[in-house]
Design an enzyme around this catalytic site. Sequence first.
Site, PDB file in Angstrom:
ATOM      1  N   CYS A   7      -1.823  -2.783   6.840  1.00  0.00           N
ATOM      2  CA  CYS A   7      -1.896  -1.460   7.477  1.00  0.00           C
ATOM      3  C   CYS A   7      -3.169  -1.338   8.309  1.00  0.00           C
ATOM      4  O   CYS A   7      -3.230  -0.533   9.236  1.00  0.00           O
ATOM      5  CB  CYS A   7      -1.786  -0.334   6.451  1.00  0.00           C
ATOM      6  SG  CYS A   7      -3.083  -0.298   5.220  1.00  0.00           S
ATOM      7  N   CYS A  17       0.850  -1.193   0.000  1.00  0.00           N
ATOM      8  CA  CYS A  17       0.000   0.000   0.000  1.00  0.00           C
ATOM      9  C   CYS A  17       0.884   1.242   0.000  1.00  0.00           C
ATOM     10  O   CYS A  17       1.876   1.321   0.733  1.00  0.00           O
ATOM     11  CB  CYS A  17      -0.979  -0.024   1.165  1.00  0.00           C
ATOM     12  SG  CYS A  17      -0.542   1.024   2.545  1.00  0.00           S
ATOM     13  N   GLU A  18       0.536   2.176  -0.858  1.00  0.00           N
ATOM     14  CA  GLU A  18       1.401   3.348  -1.016  1.00  0.00           C
ATOM     15  C   GLU A  18       1.255   4.333   0.138  1.00  0.00           C
ATOM     16  O   GLU A  18       2.030   5.270   0.243  1.00  0.00           O
ATOM     17  CB  GLU A  18       1.127   4.036  -2.352  1.00  0.00           C
ATOM     18  CG  GLU A  18      -0.221   4.704  -2.464  1.00  0.00           C
ATOM     19  CD  GLU A  18      -0.443   5.288  -3.853  1.00  0.00           C
ATOM     20  OE1 GLU A  18       0.267   4.916  -4.796  1.00  0.00           O
ATOM     21  OE2 GLU A  18      -1.359   6.123  -3.976  1.00  0.00           O
ATOM     22  N   HIS A  19       0.273   4.132   1.001  1.00  0.00           N
ATOM     23  CA  HIS A  19       0.093   5.049   2.127  1.00  0.00           C
ATOM     24  C   HIS A  19       0.965   4.691   3.322  1.00  0.00           C
ATOM     25  O   HIS A  19       1.362   5.556   4.077  1.00  0.00           O
ATOM     26  CB  HIS A  19      -1.377   5.082   2.559  1.00  0.00           C
ATOM     27  CG  HIS A  19      -2.291   5.509   1.457  1.00  0.00           C
ATOM     28  ND1 HIS A  19      -3.500   4.920   1.206  1.00  0.00           N
ATOM     29  CD2 HIS A  19      -2.129   6.466   0.516  1.00  0.00           C
ATOM     30  CE1 HIS A  19      -4.062   5.498   0.163  1.00  0.00           C
ATOM     31  NE2 HIS A  19      -3.248   6.431  -0.276  1.00  0.00           N
ATOM     32  N   HIS A  20       1.208   3.396   3.512  1.00  0.00           N
ATOM     33  CA  HIS A  20       1.974   2.962   4.688  1.00  0.00           C
ATOM     34  C   HIS A  20       3.182   2.095   4.329  1.00  0.00           C
ATOM     35  O   HIS A  20       3.925   1.688   5.212  1.00  0.00           O
ATOM     36  CB  HIS A  20       1.071   2.154   5.628  1.00  0.00           C
ATOM     37  CG  HIS A  20      -0.151   2.905   6.054  1.00  0.00           C
ATOM     38  ND1 HIS A  20      -1.369   2.788   5.412  1.00  0.00           N
ATOM     39  CD2 HIS A  20      -0.338   3.803   7.048  1.00  0.00           C
ATOM     40  CE1 HIS A  20      -2.258   3.579   5.997  1.00  0.00           C
ATOM     41  NE2 HIS A  20      -1.664   4.206   6.988  1.00  0.00           N
ATOM     42  N   GLN A  39      -5.533  -0.555  -3.623  1.00  0.00           N
ATOM     43  CA  GLN A  39      -6.269  -1.675  -4.226  1.00  0.00           C
ATOM     44  C   GLN A  39      -7.219  -1.206  -5.325  1.00  0.00           C
ATOM     45  O   GLN A  39      -7.348  -1.854  -6.370  1.00  0.00           O
ATOM     46  CB  GLN A  39      -7.041  -2.405  -3.117  1.00  0.00           C
ATOM     47  CG  GLN A  39      -7.783  -3.627  -3.630  1.00  0.00           C
ATOM     48  CD  GLN A  39      -8.515  -4.360  -2.529  1.00  0.00           C
ATOM     49  OE1 GLN A  39      -8.148  -4.264  -1.346  1.00  0.00           O
ATOM     50  NE2 GLN A  39      -9.549  -5.099  -2.890  1.00  0.00           N
ATOM     51  N   HIS A  60      -5.346  -6.042   4.246  1.00  0.00           N
ATOM     52  CA  HIS A  60      -4.347  -4.975   4.306  1.00  0.00           C
ATOM     53  C   HIS A  60      -3.668  -4.983   5.666  1.00  0.00           C
ATOM     54  O   HIS A  60      -4.329  -4.787   6.685  1.00  0.00           O
ATOM     55  CB  HIS A  60      -5.022  -3.616   4.074  1.00  0.00           C
ATOM     56  CG  HIS A  60      -5.566  -3.449   2.684  1.00  0.00           C
ATOM     57  ND1 HIS A  60      -5.025  -2.563   1.785  1.00  0.00           N
ATOM     58  CD2 HIS A  60      -6.568  -4.092   2.040  1.00  0.00           C
ATOM     59  CE1 HIS A  60      -5.697  -2.650   0.643  1.00  0.00           C
ATOM     60  NE2 HIS A  60      -6.642  -3.563   0.767  1.00  0.00           N
TER      61      HIS A  60
HETATM   62 ZN    ZN Z   1      -2.248   1.458   3.988  1.00  0.00          ZN
END
Ligand code: ZN
Length: 195
Positions: A157, A86-89, A127, A155
């Site tokens: 995260c 995931c590109e956020h975490h 996703q 996920h």
């Molecule tokens: Zn994430």
Amino acid sequence: MKEASATPRQEQQEALATHYADILRLLGEDPAREGLVKTPVRVARAWQELTRGYDEDPIAILRSALFKESYHNMVVVRDIEFYSLCEHHLLPFFGKVHIAYIPNGEITGLSKLARIVDTFSHRLQVQERMTQEIAHCIQEALNPMGVMVVVEARHLCMQMRGVAKQNAYTTTMHHIGAFEHAETRQEFLAQLYRD
Ligand code: ZN
């Protein structure tokens, strides 16, 4: 003997390793202790592997095995396993991709569909976007009557941090062309969720 100069990949690996050593220090660790001495290089190599999808061309992969075929029924490939980040975490999300398409004169090798899932999942992702990218790639490479992609994932995260929901599954779908018809979508979904 000719001296080999460092490839861009080796340079990237060394630069990444330097940064990972810094991260270990910032986390309060000692990157020189025995168990961690090789960790920065190992992590650098792992991340090169996990992001190799940036160097691959998924349209070319699908087009490398195109066959003329008059089959006009739905082709379904389900349960393609994937692991992405995931590109956020920068934490993993993983699960299964299910693909359906209705050929329009050409089909692709089934293993190529799994290959492009690998390509898109080996990039930093969300996703929802990965689901759309897989669908649009198939549409562009094969020009089928329609394509639909369903992704089910967990996920880390969500599971390891924040709300810590251990068993939440996220499902995303994207459909193009013939799958605009509810009946056609139903035919595909019925195959996925028949049990
Ligand atoms: Zn994430």
